[in-house]
Design a protein around this motif. Structure first.
Motif, short mmCIF file in Angstrom:
data_model
loop_
_atom_site.label_atom_id
_atom_site.label_comp_id
_atom_site.label_asym_id
_atom_site.label_seq_id
_atom_site.Cartn_x
_atom_site.Cartn_y
_atom_site.Cartn_z
N VAL A 191 7.50 21.87 48.93
CA VAL A 191 8.13 22.84 48.03
C VAL A 191 8.51 22.11 46.74
N GLY A 192 8.19 22.73 45.60
CA GLY A 192 8.57 22.14 44.32
C GLY A 192 9.04 23.22 43.36
N ILE A 193 10.21 23.02 42.76
CA ILE A 193 10.73 24.01 41.82
C ILE A 193 10.90 23.39 40.43
N LYS A 194 10.38 24.08 39.44
CA LYS A 194 10.66 23.77 38.04
C LYS A 194 11.74 24.73 37.58
N PRO A 195 12.94 24.24 37.27
CA PRO A 195 14.00 25.16 36.85
C PRO A 195 13.77 25.67 35.42
N THR A 196 14.61 26.60 35.00
CA THR A 196 14.61 27.08 33.62
C THR A 196 14.77 25.90 32.67
N TYR A 197 14.03 25.92 31.55
CA TYR A 197 14.17 24.86 30.55
C TYR A 197 15.64 24.78 30.10
N GLY A 198 16.24 23.60 30.26
CA GLY A 198 17.64 23.41 29.90
C GLY A 198 18.58 23.37 31.08
N ARG A 199 18.09 23.70 32.27
CA ARG A 199 18.95 23.70 33.46
C ARG A 199 19.28 22.26 33.89
N CYS A 200 18.30 21.36 33.79
CA CYS A 200 18.53 19.94 34.11
C CYS A 200 18.39 19.13 32.82
N SER A 201 19.27 18.15 32.67
CA SER A 201 19.24 17.31 31.47
C SER A 201 17.95 16.50 31.40
N ARG A 202 17.43 16.35 30.18
CA ARG A 202 16.27 15.49 29.95
C ARG A 202 16.68 14.09 29.49
N TRP A 203 17.98 13.84 29.35
CA TRP A 203 18.43 12.55 28.83
C TRP A 203 18.07 11.43 29.82
N GLY A 204 17.40 10.39 29.30
CA GLY A 204 17.02 9.28 30.14
C GLY A 204 15.73 9.49 30.91
N ILE A 205 15.03 10.60 30.63
CA ILE A 205 13.70 10.83 31.21
C ILE A 205 12.70 10.56 30.09
N VAL A 206 11.73 9.68 30.35
CA VAL A 206 10.75 9.33 29.32
C VAL A 206 10.03 10.61 28.88
N ALA A 207 10.04 10.87 27.57
CA ALA A 207 9.55 12.16 27.06
C ALA A 207 8.04 12.20 26.98
N PHE A 208 7.47 13.34 27.37
CA PHE A 208 6.06 13.66 27.14
C PHE A 208 6.02 14.74 26.05
N ALA A 209 6.42 15.97 26.39
CA ALA A 209 6.47 17.06 25.41
C ALA A 209 7.85 17.70 25.51
N SER A 210 8.69 17.41 24.53
CA SER A 210 10.12 17.68 24.65
C SER A 210 10.48 19.15 24.81
N SER A 211 9.66 20.07 24.32
CA SER A 211 9.99 21.49 24.45
C SER A 211 9.46 22.08 25.76
N LEU A 212 8.80 21.27 26.56
CA LEU A 212 8.18 21.75 27.80
C LEU A 212 8.70 21.02 29.04
N ASP A 213 9.07 19.73 28.89
CA ASP A 213 9.47 18.90 30.04
C ASP A 213 10.70 19.47 30.74
N GLN A 214 10.69 19.45 32.06
CA GLN A 214 11.87 19.82 32.83
C GLN A 214 11.82 19.15 34.20
#
Length: 493
Positions: A191-214
Motif C-alpha cells: 500500500v502506498g499513499i501520496k497525500p495532498t500537496y502540502g500535507r507533509c513537509s518537503r524540507w530536507g528532502i532532495v528536490a526533484f520538481a518542487s511543485s509536484l514532490d510529496q
C-alpha cells in the motif's frame, strides 16, 4: 514471537504495548532479515547502531507509558530524505560522500514519535525513473518472482517497496512526483499513499520538481498507512508550501463504511491497448465498492490525455532549476581537472560525470523548455494545461463525487533491463494513471487487489478530495477488506 519482522505496524504496536514483544527484538529481527536479503539491493546505507539505540529508547518510552503509535516500529528511509550524520545521496554519484548535518522534517517527526531507522533505501537517481534502474547503487529487485527473470520493484521508491514487501521493515518513507509511491506499491503488492500537496513537509528532502514532490508512507496495509501518515504529516514553517492545517487521526477514520459514497470511474482512463487483466481488475474493484454500498458513477476528466505531455515539460523544467546547485563547488563529487581547466570546465566535467543518463536527459529537456523563445511555447502552455486538469477534478468533486477509482499501473512488474533500451517514452507511459494526481495536488493511494495470470500483484488507485486523506484511506480500507489480498512473495533471496 517468531518472525516479528512479518508483523504489520498495527500488530507490532499492539504487541509492544502489551509487552509481548520489545522494540529491540523487533529491530534485531529486521536487521537479520536485511542482512539475508542482499540480493534485493533494497538497503544501500545500513544503520544498525542507530537502530539499536533508537529501539532501546523506544522500549524505555513504552515502559513509561509514553508511546505514540509509531514508537518502536522499525522503518526504512528513502535515500532522498536527508538524515543527520548518515549518507544521503539521492542515489546519485554527484552527491557521493554527502552527509547532512541536519534532519529532514519528515524523518525528525518520525523519530520523535519513536520510529526506528534501519537504514537508507535504494531509489532512482534524484527520483527520476519508474524502475529503480537509474540508481548509482544498481537496481533494487522486486521480491516477487515467477520465472528466471529479476523484476523491477517500480520507481522511484523501488527500494522502499521491495523492503516492505520482503518484510525487511514494517514501513518505509517514499516520495511521489508523478507516481513514485503508488506505482512501486502496485508492483509489489503493498500500500502506498501520496497525500495532498502540502500535507507533509518537503524540507530536507532532495528536490526533484518542487511543485509536484510529496512524501508519503509505504506499508503492508491501509491501517498501517494511516498510522504512519499521521506521524509524517503536519505544518512546517521551514517549508513555505506546507499547509497550516490540523492532522486528523487517520486511523480512527477507518470504519470501512462507504454506504452512499459516490465513486467516480473516469472514461478517459480506458486507454487504447490496456491489458484485459487491468480492465477486469478495475471492473472487479468497482463491483466490490458497489457491493459495499457505494454508488458507482461514470465521470469525465477531459484533459487527461494532455497530462503526460504537460508533466514531462513541468517536471524536467523544475528539475533543471533544482539541480543547478550540484556543481562540485561545495559538496559531493568533483571531477578531476586538467591543466588549464577553469571554473566552467569544472562545472561541465563534474555534472557530466556526476549525473546519470536519465537525469542528464531531463535536465536538458528542462533547460530547453525554459529557454528564451521556448518558454511560452512549452512551459507556459504546460502550466495552462495543468490548470485545466485541476479544474476537471474540481468540477467532478463539486458534483458530489467522493473518490475516483482507476488502475494504478498499465501492467504488472516487468523484468529489469526489458525497457532500458526502449524509447524513453515507453518507460514514461508507466505513469499514465498517476501523474494527473500530482499535477492537481490531490491525494492518491494504491491498494493491492489481485494477481495477474503470471501470479504478480496488481493494484488499483483511489483518488480523493484535497485534504481528505482520512476519507480516502477509508475508501481504500473498504476496498482492501473486500479484496482480501493476502498473497506474499515466495522467498528466493
Amino acid at each position: 514471537m517468531s518472525n516479528p519482522n512479518e508483523l504489520t505496524i498495527a500488530e507490532a504496536r499492539d504487541a509492544l504495548r502489551k509487552g509481548d514483544l520489545t522494540a529491540v527484538d523487533l529491530t534485531e529481527a529486521c536487521l537479520s532479515a536485511i542482512e539475508a536479503a542482499g540480493a534485493l539491493n533494497a538497503f544501500v546505507h545500513k544503520t544498525p547502531e542507530i537502530a539499536m539505540e533508537q529501539a532501546r529508547a523506544a522500549d524505555d518510552r513504552i515502559r513509561a507509558g509514553d508511546a505514540p503509535a509509531m514508537c518502536g516500529i522499525p522503518i526504512g528511509i528513502k535515500d532522498l530524505f536527508c538524515t543527520r550524520g548518515v549518507p544521503s545521496q539521492a542515489a546519485s554519484k554527484i552527491l557521493n560522500g554527502f552527509v547532512p548535518p541536519y534532519e529532514s522534517t519528515v524523518t525528525r517527526q518520525l523519530f520523535e514519535s519513536g520510529a526506528v531507522m534501519l537504514g537508507k533505501l535504494n531509489m532512482d537517481e534524484f527520483a527520476m525513473g519508474s524502475s529503480n534502474e537509474t540508481s548509482v547503487y544498481g537496481p533494487a529487485v522486486n521480491p516477487w518472482r515467477v520465472d528466471d527473470r529479476l523484476l523491477t520493484p517500480g520507481g522511484s521508491s523501488g527500494g522502499s517497496a521491495a523492503a516492505v514487501a520482503a518484510d525487511l521493515c514494517l514501513g518505509a518513507t517514499g516520495t511521489d512526483t508523478g507516481g513514485s509511491i503508488r506505482q512501486p506499491a502496485a508492483f509489489t503488492g503493498t500500500v502506498g499513499i501520496k497525500p495532498t500537496y502540502g500535507r507533509c513537509s518537503r524540507w530536507g528532502i532532495v528536490a526533484f520538481a518542487s511543485s509536484l514532490d510529496q512524501a508519503g508512507p509505504m506499508t503492508r496495509s491501509v491501517r498501517d498507512a494511516a498510522i504512519m501518515l499521521g506521524a509524517m504529516a503536519g505544518h512546517d514553517p521551514m517549508d513555505s508550501t506546507s499547509a497550516d492545517m490540523p492532522v486528523p487521526d487517520f486511523e480512527a477514520m477507518l470504519t470501512g463504511d462507504v454506504r452512499g459514497k459516490k465513486i467516480g470511474i473516469p472514461r478517459e482512463y480506458r486507454m487504447d491497448g490496456m491489458p484485459e487483466e487491468i480492465e477486469a481488475l478495475w471492473q472487479k474493484g468497482a463491483d466490490m465498492l458497489r457491493d459495499a454500498g457505494a454508488e458507482i458513477v461514470d465521470i469525465s476528466l477531459p484533459h487527461t490525455k494532455y497530462a503526460l505531455p504537460a508533466y514531462y515539460v513541468i517536471a524536467p523544467a523544475e528539475a533543471s532549476s533544482n539541480l543547478a546547485r550540484y556543481d562540485g563547488v561545495r559538496y559531493g563529487h568533483r571531477a578531476k581537472l586538467g591543466p588549464g581547466d577553469g571554473i566552467t570546465e569544472m562545472y561541465e566535467k563534474t555534472r557530466a560525470e556526476g549525473f546519470g543518463h536519465e537525469v542528464q536527459r531531463r535536465v536538458m529537456i528542462g533547460t530547453y523548455v525554459l529557454s528564451a523563445g521556448f518558454y511560452d511555447a512549452y512551459y507556459n502552455r504546460a502550466r495552462k494545461v495543468r490548470a485545466l486538469i485541476k479544474r476537471d477534478f474540481d468540477q467532478v468533486f463539486a458534483d458530489g463525487i467522493d473518490a475516483i477509482l482507476t488502475p494504478a499501473t498499465p501492467s504488472s512488474a516487468f523484468g529489469l533491463g526489458e525497457m532500458q533500451d526502449a524509447d524513453p517514452i515507453a518507460m514514461y507511459l508507466n505513469d499514465v494513471f498517476t501523474v494527473t494526481v500530482n499535477l492537481a495536488g490531490l491525494p492518491g493511494i494504491s491498494v493491492p487487489v489481485g494477481l495477474d495470470r503470471q501470479g504478480l500483484p496488481l493494484g488499483l488507485q483511489l483518488i480523493g478530495r484535497p485534504w481528505e486523506e482520512g476519507d480516502l484511506l477509508n475508501h481504500a480500507y473498504a476496498l482492501e477488506q473486500a479484496a482480501g489480498f493476502s498473497a506474499k512473495p515466495q522467498k528466493w533471496w
